[in-house]
Design a protein around this motif. Structure first.
Motif, PDB file in Angstrom:
ATOM      1  N   ALA A  13     -22.540  34.285-119.888  1.00 43.82           N
ATOM      2  CA  ALA A  13     -23.086  33.596-121.052  1.00 43.82           C
ATOM      3  C   ALA A  13     -21.911  32.947-121.782  1.00 43.82           C
ATOM      4  O   ALA A  13     -21.508  33.359-122.860  1.00 43.82           O
ATOM      5  N   GLY A  14     -21.298  31.919-121.129  1.00 45.55           N
ATOM      6  CA  GLY A  14     -20.170  31.230-121.725  1.00 45.55           C
ATOM      7  C   GLY A  14     -18.920  32.073-121.792  1.00 45.55           C
ATOM      8  O   GLY A  14     -18.057  31.847-122.644  1.00 45.55           O
ATOM      9  N   GLU A  15     -18.789  33.069-120.911  1.00 47.85           N
ATOM     10  CA  GLU A  15     -17.597  33.909-120.933  1.00 47.85           C
ATOM     11  C   GLU A  15     -16.377  33.094-120.506  1.00 47.85           C
ATOM     12  O   GLU A  15     -16.456  32.244-119.630  1.00 47.85           O
ATOM     13  N   HIS A  16     -15.252  33.401-121.126  1.00 50.30           N
ATOM     14  CA  HIS A  16     -14.056  32.572-121.001  1.00 50.30           C
ATOM     15  C   HIS A  16     -13.053  33.215-120.044  1.00 50.30           C
ATOM     16  O   HIS A  16     -12.624  34.352-120.261  1.00 50.30           O
ATOM     17  N   VAL A  17     -12.690  32.475-118.986  1.00 48.04           N
ATOM     18  CA  VAL A  17     -11.746  32.954-117.981  1.00 48.04           C
ATOM     19  C   VAL A  17     -10.488  32.090-118.017  1.00 48.04           C
ATOM     20  O   VAL A  17     -10.562  30.860-118.019  1.00 48.04           O
ATOM     21  N   LEU A  18      -9.328  32.740-118.049  1.00 54.83           N
ATOM     22  CA  LEU A  18      -8.047  32.041-117.973  1.00 54.83           C
ATOM     23  C   LEU A  18      -7.495  32.231-116.564  1.00 54.83           C
ATOM     24  O   LEU A  18      -7.202  33.349-116.148  1.00 54.83           O
ATOM     25  N   VAL A  19      -7.377  31.131-115.810  1.00 52.49           N
ATOM     26  CA  VAL A  19      -6.842  31.156-114.439  1.00 52.49           C
ATOM     27  C   VAL A  19      -5.347  30.877-114.501  1.00 52.49           C
ATOM     28  O   VAL A  19      -4.912  29.893-115.106  1.00 52.49           O
ATOM     29  N   VAL A  20      -4.549  31.744-113.851  1.00 56.79           N
ATOM     30  CA  VAL A  20      -3.094  31.591-113.881  1.00 56.79           C
ATOM     31  C   VAL A  20      -2.570  31.568-112.456  1.00 56.79           C
ATOM     32  O   VAL A  20      -2.604  32.583-111.749  1.00 56.79           O
ATOM     33  N   ASP A  21      -2.080  30.404-112.006  1.00 56.63           N
ATOM     34  CA  ASP A  21      -1.538  30.286-110.650  1.00 56.63           C
ATOM     35  C   ASP A  21      -0.588  29.104-110.614  1.00 56.63           C
ATOM     36  O   ASP A  21      -0.904  28.032-111.152  1.00 56.63           O
ATOM     37  N   ASP A  23       0.254  27.513-107.967  1.00 59.45           N
ATOM     38  CA  ASP A  23      -0.191  26.597-106.912  1.00 59.45           C
ATOM     39  C   ASP A  23      -1.327  25.752-107.479  1.00 59.45           C
ATOM     40  O   ASP A  23      -2.440  26.254-107.674  1.00 59.45           O
ATOM     41  N   PRO A  24      -1.088  24.463-107.752  1.00 59.63           N
ATOM     42  CA  PRO A  24      -2.116  23.623-108.387  1.00 59.63           C
ATOM     43  C   PRO A  24      -3.408  23.547-107.574  1.00 59.63           C
ATOM     44  O   PRO A  24      -4.496  23.473-108.149  1.00 59.63           O
ATOM     45  N   PHE A  25      -3.299  23.583-106.243  1.00 56.11           N
ATOM     46  CA  PHE A  25      -4.490  23.495-105.401  1.00 56.11           C
ATOM     47  C   PHE A  25      -5.391  24.720-105.599  1.00 56.11           C
ATOM     48  O   PHE A  25      -6.603  24.597-105.801  1.00 56.11           O
ATOM     49  N   ILE A  26      -4.782  25.912-105.569  1.00 56.88           N
ATOM     50  CA  ILE A  26      -5.563  27.139-105.742  1.00 56.88           C
ATOM     51  C   ILE A  26      -6.121  27.217-107.158  1.00 56.88           C
ATOM     52  O   ILE A  26      -7.282  27.586-107.367  1.00 56.88           O
ATOM     53  N   ALA A  27      -5.322  26.841-108.142  1.00 54.35           N
ATOM     54  CA  ALA A  27      -5.778  26.873-109.530  1.00 54.35           C
ATOM     55  C   ALA A  27      -6.983  25.952-109.718  1.00 54.35           C
ATOM     56  O   ALA A  27      -7.971  26.324-110.368  1.00 54.35           O
ATOM     57  N   ARG A  28      -6.918  24.752-109.114  1.00 55.16           N
ATOM     58  CA  ARG A  28      -8.017  23.800-109.244  1.00 55.16           C
ATOM     59  C   ARG A  28      -9.265  24.307-108.517  1.00 55.16           C
ATOM     60  O   ARG A  28     -10.389  24.179-109.022  1.00 55.16           O
ATOM     61  N   LEU A  29      -9.063  24.895-107.337  1.00 55.89           N
ATOM     62  CA  LEU A  29     -10.194  25.449-106.575  1.00 55.89           C
ATOM     63  C   LEU A  29     -10.902  26.540-107.378  1.00 55.89           C
ATOM     64  O   LEU A  29     -12.137  26.554-107.475  1.00 55.89           O
ATOM     65  N   LEU A  30     -10.106  27.443-107.971  1.00 53.36           N
ATOM     66  CA  LEU A  30     -10.697  28.513-108.773  1.00 53.36           C
ATOM     67  C   LEU A  30     -11.418  27.956-110.002  1.00 53.36           C
ATOM     68  O   LEU A  30     -12.511  28.424-110.358  1.00 53.36           O
ATOM     69  N   GLU A  31     -10.823  26.952-110.631  1.00 52.86           N
ATOM     70  CA  GLU A  31     -11.454  26.339-111.805  1.00 52.86           C
ATOM     71  C   GLU A  31     -12.822  25.764-111.447  1.00 52.86           C
ATOM     72  O   GLU A  31     -13.814  25.976-112.167  1.00 52.86           O
ATOM     73  N   ILE A  32     -12.893  25.038-110.316  1.00 51.18           N
ATOM     74  CA  ILE A  32     -14.159  24.427-109.885  1.00 51.18           C
ATOM     75  C   ILE A  32     -15.213  25.492-109.594  1.00 51.18           C
ATOM     76  O   ILE A  32     -16.360  25.405-110.050  1.00 51.18           O
ATOM     77  N   GLU A  33     -14.818  26.520-108.844  1.00 52.55           N
ATOM     78  CA  GLU A  33     -15.770  27.578-108.472  1.00 52.55           C
ATOM     79  C   GLU A  33     -16.282  28.329-109.706  1.00 52.55           C
ATOM     80  O   GLU A  33     -17.474  28.635-109.817  1.00 52.55           O
ATOM     81  N   LEU A  34     -15.378  28.635-110.633  1.00 48.36           N
ATOM     82  CA  LEU A  34     -15.768  29.405-111.815  1.00 48.36           C
ATOM     83  C   LEU A  34     -16.623  28.570-112.771  1.00 48.36           C
ATOM     84  O   LEU A  34     -17.576  29.086-113.360  1.00 48.36           O
ATOM     85  N   ARG A  35     -16.286  27.283-112.912  1.00 54.67           N
ATOM     86  CA  ARG A  35     -17.124  26.413-113.754  1.00 54.67           C
ATOM     87  C   ARG A  35     -18.526  26.289-113.155  1.00 54.67           C
ATOM     88  O   ARG A  35     -19.530  26.314-113.885  1.00 54.67           O
ATOM     89  N   PRO A 118      -6.186  35.408 -98.419  1.00 55.48           N
ATOM     90  CA  PRO A 118      -7.247  34.501 -98.873  1.00 55.48           C
ATOM     91  C   PRO A 118      -8.507  35.289 -99.216  1.00 55.48           C
ATOM     92  O   PRO A 118      -8.846  36.240 -98.519  1.00 55.48           O
ATOM     93  N   PHE A 119      -9.172  34.904-100.274  1.00 58.60           N
ATOM     94  CA  PHE A 119     -10.326  35.663-100.740  1.00 58.60           C
ATOM     95  C   PHE A 119     -11.620  34.915-100.428  1.00 58.60           C
ATOM     96  O   PHE A 119     -11.639  33.695-100.283  1.00 58.60           O
ATOM     97  N   ASP A 120     -12.686  35.668-100.307  1.00 59.19           N
ATOM     98  CA  ASP A 120     -14.021  35.124-100.125  1.00 59.19           C
ATOM     99  C   ASP A 120     -14.583  34.819-101.514  1.00 59.19           C
ATOM    100  O   ASP A 120     -14.661  35.705-102.362  1.00 59.19           O
ATOM    101  N   THR A 121     -14.968  33.570-101.771  1.00 61.93           N
ATOM    102  CA  THR A 121     -15.392  33.173-103.120  1.00 61.93           C
ATOM    103  C   THR A 121     -16.566  33.994-103.650  1.00 61.93           C
ATOM    104  O   THR A 121     -16.521  34.464-104.794  1.00 61.93           O
ATOM    105  N   PRO A 122     -17.636  34.203-102.863  1.00 67.94           N
ATOM    106  CA  PRO A 122     -18.726  35.045-103.391  1.00 67.94           C
ATOM    107  C   PRO A 122     -18.256  36.449-103.768  1.00 67.94           C
ATOM    108  O   PRO A 122     -18.710  37.012-104.763  1.00 67.94           O
TER     109      PRO A 122
END
Length: 321
Positions: A13-21, A23-35, A118-122
């Motif tokens: 419910a709009g919970e806020h996650v701070l991604v710290v990495d 590696d710009p590629f991994i950071a962007r991938l995590l941002e997209i998946e979490l959004r 490498p992690f499984d996104t689900p």
């Protein structure tokens, strides 16, 4: 669809996650998946940036890579735990190394979970939901008694109101608790609260076929939600047990003379009776409640009425409107 994808029981419910990495590629991938999963996301490129971002606006969860320049994930977690503004933030560490020593260090500095790349996104999303759910449950609990706090109490009562379920609310608090606290100190006072929580739980569950809900409003105030037919027997059992066992909370001298002496605000020594418990009961047996606050207000009013008499007592609201 993955087997994990149908778990919507803990949708954010709009919970806020701070991604710290770093590696710009991994950071962007995590941002997209979490959004896409419904989280509010910010990204930091290293531990120093992350610490500044977290202090500026505390996130619900930090998802941090372990190996980073300037400040690694271990040091970031340590710093987050040391700062009162971020001490309760949930932390999941990501690492390319699955070494047991790394995991142990992560947990020792305060990480809540540890995921190997490498992690499984689900799976990652499921782990994030689990960590955040546990954090919510901890916030909803009284740290002193372990009982559900105000958030859960309101949810429990409101759910019964909205579903038109029959219920009773027992609102209990202690008489002369402040005098006990002043006389014996906060540590002994906390023991009284824990004792009351324990006997309230035991009485409620024993006399409701396990259907009662017991919550800790705060201080010396407790709420029991139960079937209407169990309200009076629970009230009487709680009063009887409190009166039988609470004298053991006193030193021998005070227990034998039946009071404690406390200096009042005018500097005068004043006598206060031993602890007792007052319980007000609101029930749907004779009336309906439109919302949570109305039901609690009636129970509170009945509790105030019981306090006008000496000793432990309980009273049920019998009005039809």
């Amino acid at each position: 669809m993955s087997e994990h994808d149908d778990d919507t029981t803990d949708a954010p419910a709009g919970e806020h996650v701070l991604v710290v990495d770093d590696d710009p590629f991994i950071a962007r991938l995590l941002e997209i998946e979490l959004r896409a999963a419904g989280y509010d996301v910010r990204v930091a490129g290293d531990g120093v940036q992350a610490l500044e971002a977290a202090q500026e606006r505390s996130p619900d969860l930090v998802l941090a890579d372990v190996m980073m320049p300037n400040m690694d994930g271990f040091e970031l977690t340590r710093r987050l735990r040391q700062d009162p503004r971020t001490a309760s933030v949930s932390v999941i560490m990501l690492t390319a190394r699955g070494l047991s020593a790394d995991k142990l260090e992560g947990f020792s500095v305060g990480a809540d979970d540890y995921i190997v790349k490498p992690f499984d996104t689900p799976e990652l999303l499921a782990r994030i939901r689990g960590v955040l759910r546990r954090a919510r449950e901890m916030r909803a609990q009284s740290p002193l008694t372990g009982l559900p706090g105000n958030v859960r109490i309101e949810e429990e009562i409101e759910s019964r109101v909205q579903n038109a379920q029959p219920f009773a609310i027992l609102y209990a608090d202690l008489d002369h608790f402040k005098a006990y606290n002043d006389h014996y100190g906060f540590m002994r006072g906390d023991q009284v609260i824990q004792f009351t929580a324990r006997i309230a739980q035991e009485a409620a569950l024993a006399l409701s076929d396990g259907e009662a809900f017991v919550g800790h409003v705060g201080g010396d105030d407790f709420v029991i939600v139960c079937p209407p037919g169990a309200a009076e027997s629970i009230s009487q059992a709680l009063v009887d047990r409190f009166d039988a066992e609470s004298p053991e909370l006193y030193d021998d001298e005070d227990r034998e003379r039946g009071y404690v002496e406390v200096t009042n605000r005018r500097g005068e020594m004043q006598r206060f009776p031993l602890l007792s418990i007052s319980i007000g009961v609101a029930t749907t047996e004779l009336r309906a409640f439109a919302h949570y606050a109305e039901a609690v207000a009636v129970a509170t009013e009945m509790k105030s009425f019981t306090k006008t008499s000496a000793g432990s007592s309980w009273a049920v609201d019998r009005r039809t409107i």
